[in-house]
Design a protein around this motif. Structure first.
Motif, PDB file in Angstrom:
ATOM      1  N   GLY A 137       0.818  -1.220   0.000  1.00  0.00           N
ATOM      2  CA  GLY A 137       0.000   0.000   0.000  1.00  0.00           C
ATOM      3  C   GLY A 137       0.844   1.258   0.000  1.00  0.00           C
ATOM      4  N   GLY A 138       1.912   1.267   0.770  1.00  0.00           N
ATOM      5  CA  GLY A 138       2.799   2.426   0.820  1.00  0.00           C
ATOM      6  C   GLY A 138       3.494   2.673  -0.495  1.00  0.00           C
ATOM      7  N   GLU A 139       3.841   1.588  -1.194  1.00  0.00           N
ATOM      8  CA  GLU A 139       4.488   1.723  -2.495  1.00  0.00           C
ATOM      9  C   GLU A 139       3.548   2.400  -3.494  1.00  0.00           C
ATOM     10  N   ALA A 140       2.281   2.015  -3.473  1.00  0.00           N
ATOM     11  CA  ALA A 140       1.313   2.627  -4.386  1.00  0.00           C
ATOM     12  C   ALA A 140       1.143   4.103  -4.075  1.00  0.00           C
ATOM     13  N   ILE A 141       1.073   4.452  -2.802  1.00  0.00           N
ATOM     14  CA  ILE A 141       0.919   5.864  -2.425  1.00  0.00           C
ATOM     15  C   ILE A 141       2.140   6.674  -2.845  1.00  0.00           C
ATOM     16  N   ALA A 142       3.320   6.120  -2.645  1.00  0.00           N
ATOM     17  CA  ALA A 142       4.555   6.842  -2.978  1.00  0.00           C
ATOM     18  C   ALA A 142       4.631   7.205  -4.452  1.00  0.00           C
ATOM     19  N   SER A 143       3.936   6.463  -5.323  1.00  0.00           N
ATOM     20  CA  SER A 143       3.985   6.722  -6.767  1.00  0.00           C
ATOM     21  C   SER A 143       2.978   7.776  -7.226  1.00  0.00           C
ATOM     22  N   LEU A 144       2.200   8.329  -6.290  1.00  0.00           N
ATOM     23  CA  LEU A 144       1.180   9.332  -6.650  1.00  0.00           C
ATOM     24  C   LEU A 144       1.823  10.693  -6.917  1.00  0.00           C
ATOM     25  N   PRO A 145       1.081  11.605  -7.572  1.00  0.00           N
ATOM     26  CA  PRO A 145       1.612  12.957  -7.824  1.00  0.00           C
ATOM     27  C   PRO A 145       1.955  13.669  -6.519  1.00  0.00           C
ATOM     28  N   ASP A 146       2.944  14.532  -6.581  1.00  0.00           N
ATOM     29  CA  ASP A 146       3.410  15.195  -5.359  1.00  0.00           C
ATOM     30  C   ASP A 146       2.454  16.250  -4.820  1.00  0.00           C
ATOM     31  N   ASP A 147       1.425  16.609  -5.575  1.00  0.00           N
ATOM     32  CA  ASP A 147       0.437  17.560  -5.057  1.00  0.00           C
ATOM     33  C   ASP A 147      -0.792  16.866  -4.478  1.00  0.00           C
ATOM     34  N   THR A 148      -0.688  15.551  -4.233  1.00  0.00           N
ATOM     35  CA  THR A 148      -1.808  14.786  -3.689  1.00  0.00           C
ATOM     36  C   THR A 148      -2.168  15.315  -2.306  1.00  0.00           C
ATOM     37  N   ALA A 149      -3.441  15.679  -2.126  1.00  0.00           N
ATOM     38  CA  ALA A 149      -3.900  16.215  -0.843  1.00  0.00           C
ATOM     39  C   ALA A 149      -4.438  15.126   0.073  1.00  0.00           C
ATOM     40  N   LEU A 150      -4.987  14.078  -0.506  1.00  0.00           N
ATOM     41  CA  LEU A 150      -5.561  12.985   0.260  1.00  0.00           C
ATOM     42  C   LEU A 150      -5.174  11.680  -0.414  1.00  0.00           C
ATOM     43  N   ALA A 151      -4.637  10.755   0.379  1.00  0.00           N
ATOM     44  CA  ALA A 151      -4.257   9.455  -0.172  1.00  0.00           C
ATOM     45  C   ALA A 151      -4.565   8.376   0.847  1.00  0.00           C
ATOM     46  N   LEU A 152      -5.036   7.265   0.338  1.00  0.00           N
ATOM     47  CA  LEU A 152      -5.302   6.100   1.169  1.00  0.00           C
ATOM     48  C   LEU A 152      -4.862   4.891   0.363  1.00  0.00           C
ATOM     49  N   GLY A 153      -3.959   4.104   0.927  1.00  0.00           N
ATOM     50  CA  GLY A 153      -3.450   2.944   0.198  1.00  0.00           C
ATOM     51  C   GLY A 153      -3.581   1.683   1.020  1.00  0.00           C
ATOM     52  N   VAL A 154      -3.740   0.577   0.320  1.00  0.00           N
ATOM     53  CA  VAL A 154      -3.819  -0.721   0.979  1.00  0.00           C
ATOM     54  C   VAL A 154      -3.171  -1.759   0.063  1.00  0.00           C
ATOM     55  N   GLY A 155      -2.474  -2.697   0.677  1.00  0.00           N
ATOM     56  CA  GLY A 155      -1.870  -3.795  -0.057  1.00  0.00           C
ATOM     57  C   GLY A 155      -2.662  -5.064   0.193  1.00  0.00           C
ATOM     58  N   PHE A 156      -2.575  -5.992  -0.730  1.00  0.00           N
ATOM     59  CA  PHE A 156      -3.365  -7.217  -0.646  1.00  0.00           C
ATOM     60  C   PHE A 156      -2.479  -8.433  -0.795  1.00  0.00           C
ATOM     61  N   GLU A 157      -2.748  -9.435   0.008  1.00  0.00           N
ATOM     62  CA  GLU A 157      -2.111 -10.737  -0.124  1.00  0.00           C
ATOM     63  C   GLU A 157      -3.147 -11.696  -0.700  1.00  0.00           C
ATOM     64  N   GLU A 158      -2.691 -12.741  -1.342  1.00  0.00           N
ATOM     65  CA  GLU A 158      -3.601 -13.728  -1.913  1.00  0.00           C
ATOM     66  C   GLU A 158      -4.534 -14.275  -0.823  1.00  0.00           C
ATOM     67  N   GLY A 159      -5.805 -14.398  -1.145  1.00  0.00           N
ATOM     68  CA  GLY A 159      -6.785 -14.938  -0.206  1.00  0.00           C
ATOM     69  C   GLY A 159      -7.485 -13.904   0.644  1.00  0.00           C
ATOM     70  N   TRP A 160      -7.269 -12.616   0.377  1.00  0.00           N
ATOM     71  CA  TRP A 160      -7.845 -11.577   1.223  1.00  0.00           C
ATOM     72  C   TRP A 160      -9.368 -11.549   1.170  1.00  0.00           C
ATOM     73  N   VAL A 161      -9.981 -11.890   0.029  1.00  0.00           N
ATOM     74  CA  VAL A 161     -11.449 -11.857  -0.064  1.00  0.00           C
ATOM     75  C   VAL A 161     -12.057 -12.880   0.893  1.00  0.00           C
TER      76      VAL A 161
END
Length: 171
Positions: A10-34
């Motif tokens: 999740g942190g990796e996805a957030i780090a790749s966002l534009p630098d003017d991002t005002a609100l960000a929420l990220g989550v990572g998933f492992e197999e079987g999460w559903v």
């Protein structure tokens, strides 16, 4: 919910966002999460959910194959981004998403994610084109970006500098 909390994606996805991002929420998933989420919901409500019936109903309504398509759609991680340029007052007044610079960035197999999105788009009512705005997407490499604003989708799809900003590092 170990399959959600144990992933560091999740942190990796957030780090790749534009630098003017005002609100960000990220989550990572492992197999079987559903399956883990369904089990958790059953425990939380104290009831025995008829999971097979629930999945069958969801498949009928969406055209998805559950839980496989849900895991594909979420990818390894996803991040919601809202630009600092967003005029939330204008959005609240108009109720139209098209002008709001917000998007969801998904890290995963772009071709497979787009195939799941196509299934969802096929279930959308033809007389409600604004519903399709939410599922508008662009993809490149290992990312798919969903959102109503084409310009902002393109900005989010590019590798942004949020992860390298002082503010992000302070948070």
């Amino acid at each position: 919910l170990g399959s959600l909390s144990s992933s560091d994606q999740g942190g990796e996805a957030i780090a790749s966002l534009p630098d003017d991002t005002a609100l960000a929420l990220g989550v990572g998933f492992e197999e079987g999460w559903v399956d883990e989420m369904i089990d958790y919901a059953s425990e939380l409500t104290g009831s025995d959910l008829d999971v097979e019936e629930m999945m069958a109903d969801l498949e009928d309504e969406t055209g998805l194959s559950m839980p496989e398509d849900a895991e594909t759609l979420a990818g390894e991680s996803m991040a919601l981004a809202v630009s600092g340029e967003a005029d939330l007052e204008e959005f609240l007044d108009s109720g139209e998403l098209g002008g709001v610079p917000m998007a969801v960035k998904i890290k995963g197999d772009a071709d497979e994610i787009e195939a799941v999105l196509d299934k969802l788009r096929a279930t959308m009512p033809a007389d409600e084109p604004e519903a399709l705005e939410i599922l508008a997407s662009d993809s490149e490499g290992g990312y798919v970006v969903l959102g109503p604003d084409a310009d902002y989708r393109a900005e989010v799809l590019a590798d942004g500098g949020l992860g390298g900003s002082d503010t992000f590092e302070d948070v």
